[in-house]
Enzyme design. Sequence first.
Site, PDB file in Angstrom:
ATOM      1  N   PRO A   1       0.779  -1.251   0.000  1.00  0.00           N
ATOM      2  CA  PRO A   1       0.000   0.000   0.000  1.00  0.00           C
ATOM      3  C   PRO A   1       0.808   1.297   0.000  1.00  0.00           C
ATOM      4  O   PRO A   1       0.778   2.072   0.962  1.00  0.00           O
ATOM      5  CB  PRO A   1      -0.832  -0.132   1.276  1.00  0.00           C
ATOM      6  CG  PRO A   1       0.054  -0.910   2.198  1.00  0.00           C
ATOM      7  CD  PRO A   1       0.764  -1.905   1.318  1.00  0.00           C
ATOM      8  N   CYS A   2       1.486   1.575  -1.108  1.00  0.00           N
ATOM      9  CA  CYS A   2       2.225   2.837  -1.203  1.00  0.00           C
ATOM     10  C   CYS A   2       1.275   4.033  -1.189  1.00  0.00           C
ATOM     11  O   CYS A   2       1.708   5.165  -0.945  1.00  0.00           O
ATOM     12  CB  CYS A   2       3.101   2.851  -2.451  1.00  0.00           C
ATOM     13  SG  CYS A   2       2.254   2.409  -3.980  1.00  0.00           S
TER      14      CYS A   2
END
Length: 256
Positions: free
Chosen positions: A159-160
């Site tokens: 989850p950047c």
Amino acid sequence: MATVMIDLKRLGDVKAPAGFADRVLAQAGMADSYAVFETVLGAVYVAWNRLGVSAAMRSKSAAEFEAWFHKEVGRRLVRVDAPADLAEKIEDQLEGTRRLRFDLRGLTPFSQAVLRKTLEIPRGQVRPYGWIAREIGHPAAVRAVGTALANNPIPYFIPCHRVIRSDGVIGNYGGGGPEAKKNILTLEGVQLKRLQELAHAGFRYEGVRSTKVFCFPTCYHGRTAKERNIVHFHSEQEAYAAGYRPCKHCRPAVVA
């Protein structure tokens, strides 16, 4: 003997089923499989192998995804039907109830460290780029962290989108741009309007008067406090000066 030779010749004339060679390569670990999965984010192309998921992208077509994969990952791709068990795992990953296995072999040790640390950010929360840099032992490498996240081959699942600028600005997103980033964060329960209001006022941390602990604004442990019990800080130094200590869960500063 003549009969055997004739049979062997006939066997040599038999054509393998379409895609047979590619499937053999995938099973031998010499190529990655890929399929399209319907998710809460829409249709996502996902590639995987025996080590785990190796790439994900919301592409316009299979050809676009294959071209991107060959350029960024450099391995062969084989299209298959989407396995039901992997579809279930992907859904659980996006809901935050399960963690997929990932294949990050093609990345540098630094990029791998950045992405693995990003996996620790809980659903519904965000952290600044500087937090990642400090947590992996390279506090001055904030820009390099941003580059590693921009080149994340497995957005959505690693989850950047949960990493933002230290001033509270959402920032860019390699998985579809700023608007896509905002949409995903909203879907995960982040109160973007409140976050942006705090950022506009220059507040980076929230403290809880009853516990004397300060957190990032999206930290679950801080959000459970009633509004009248919350105080805001512009900096770590301001929080320390007021007698507050950093939260051990979101770690807004080095925890002794």
